[in-house]
Design an enzyme around this catalytic site. Structure first.
Site, PDB file in Angstrom:
ATOM      1  N   ASP A  53      20.668  -4.807   2.221  1.00 18.09           N
ATOM      2  CA  ASP A  53      21.263  -4.873   3.554  1.00 18.09           C
ATOM      3  C   ASP A  53      21.154  -6.274   4.169  1.00 18.09           C
ATOM      4  OD1 ASP A  53      22.145  -2.295   3.791  1.00 18.09           O
ATOM      5  OD2 ASP A  53      20.275  -1.535   4.640  1.00 18.09           O
ATOM      6  N   TYR A 111       9.803  -3.130  -4.610  1.00 13.51           N
ATOM      7  CA  TYR A 111      10.060  -3.754  -3.316  1.00 13.51           C
ATOM      8  C   TYR A 111       8.732  -4.154  -2.680  1.00 13.51           C
ATOM      9  CZ  TYR A 111      14.906  -2.067  -3.121  1.00 13.51           C
ATOM     10  OH  TYR A 111      16.234  -1.833  -3.356  1.00 13.51           O
TER      11      TYR A 111
END
Lengths: 253, 253
Positions: A53, A111
């Site tokens: 994003d 992540y």
């Protein structure tokens, strides 16, 4: 025809996310423009391990594309980096077989999420770390991380707007949290992640660190399968796609 | 009427330097717009310890301005930070006497310059550190730093375009260099600095570290009083106005 796998690093601050858009600057848009330039105007479509994003960074995003050029790997790397702007950098280029697919061959993703835990905000880390000025009990967060690990239905921890159809069962191999001075680093490794999943998990973990929830709430929240049970999705600025792993390298030697 | 002294931190990446300009975004421009907003449209002119160029950062820039408002220091700080964008932050506000002047009362300034000494560039530090991929002999740089310390005519180490009239004699109280992992940090403290002086000194010090010049060249270069003797002015991205000292605090208690 050669298939090239690239490990890509980017500072997400200057991009409207990864996926190509007609007008906004995106990572894919810039990469494809450079590939087109290298291929004398021929459009080259790339595939990535997944999107990121707006504002999300990458240390080890992986892409692949096909080219008719027969160039050594080191030269690919140099040529691409020469043409790319300084907020995208190709860390590695490897020739792979046509069985390799940046998205479909993924076996594991990692992540990291960074939090700057200081009372006062810091102008220099504003795009790279989430500013959280409240006192945090790291022990409680570590306890909660253990409840997140394993195979669960993560509906509660994924965007309700998610376009992914079907089940929301995923396996989290690893969830942890380390404090370095005033920085808190979260690490997650899993088979796959749902939309906004890391950002929602960190948001709940910080609630737990602040004492607004208990570590034992995690199994109850998972059980509820309801996004409404938890707070807002935390800022993308602290999020980094750290590493993407593949079952087979498919490297051509 | 109260005189307020503020210690200001800013990320220089998003500004066309400090000094106000008719159209470009500058630090002074943003600060004065916020002061005007707080003072219901009345223009407030601020004074700074000095300008910083496009891309140069500040940890401890100092400004002052006068206001008819009688507000506690903590509230000034909060009000300003609420209105300011997130790349400028007011670290401290102190009420000072009218003898205090952010520029004329300066007794010492400190600048730091950061170099990222790695072969590959780093997308995340590109605006905050100068990328220097060559091997460096830190011992040689430290030796050269000692030659820079003291009172000298720094004409060789200042921009030929400098608008400052008169002598270019300045006193450098301290010049040093530390290596932390792959980062090199330069520290300079002096009575005053000429235009581009730190950036030209660092450029020459890196030449010395790389073996392209010797530490003993410094006194010879100083003696020549000629900007043409040395290489280019290094990038502003690694430069930080670190601290500004004043003889007297002039704090009103």
């Amino acid at each position: 025809m050669a298939r090239l796998k690239c490990v890509v690093k980017y500072d997400g601050s200057g991009f409207y996310g990864f996926q190509v858009q007609p007008t906004n600057r995106t990572v894919q848009g810039v990469l494809e423009r450079v590939l087109k330039e290298m291929h004398k105007g021929v459009e080259i479509r790339l595939q990535a391990s997944g999107r990121t994003d707006t504002g999300v960074h990458a240390i080890g995003q992986v892409i692949h594309f096909d080219s008719t050029y027969d160039i050594p790997e080191e030269n690919w790397k140099r040529a691409l980096n020469t043409l790319l702007p300084d907020d995208i950098y190709i860390q590695e280029v490897i020739k792979v077989s046509e069985e390799f697919h940046a998205r479909y061959s993924v076996s594991e993703k990692e992540y990291h999420y960074f939090v700057r835990n200081l009372v006062e905000p810091d102008v220099f880390s504003r795009n790279y770390s989430y500013h959280f000025p409240y006192e945090v009990d790291i022990g409680k967060i570590k306890e909660a991380c253990r409840y997140l690990e394993g195979t669960h239905d993560f509906t509660t921890f994924s965007s309700a707007k998610s376009t992914i159809k079907g089940e929301k069962i995923r396996t989290l191999y690893h969830a942890s949290c380390i404090k370095h001075g005033s920085d808190i680093e979260f690490i997650f490794r899993g088979s796959g992640f749902l939309y906004n999943m890391v950002r929602i998990m960190v948001s709940v973990l910080l609630d737990i660190g602040q004492g607004r929830r208990k570590p034992e709430d995690i199994p109850i929240l998972l059980e509820k399968r309801d996004r409404q049970q938890v707070g807002k999705t935390i800022s993308p600025n602290g999020l980094y796609l750290w590493k993407v792993k593949y079952n087979e390298e498919n490297k051509i030697i």
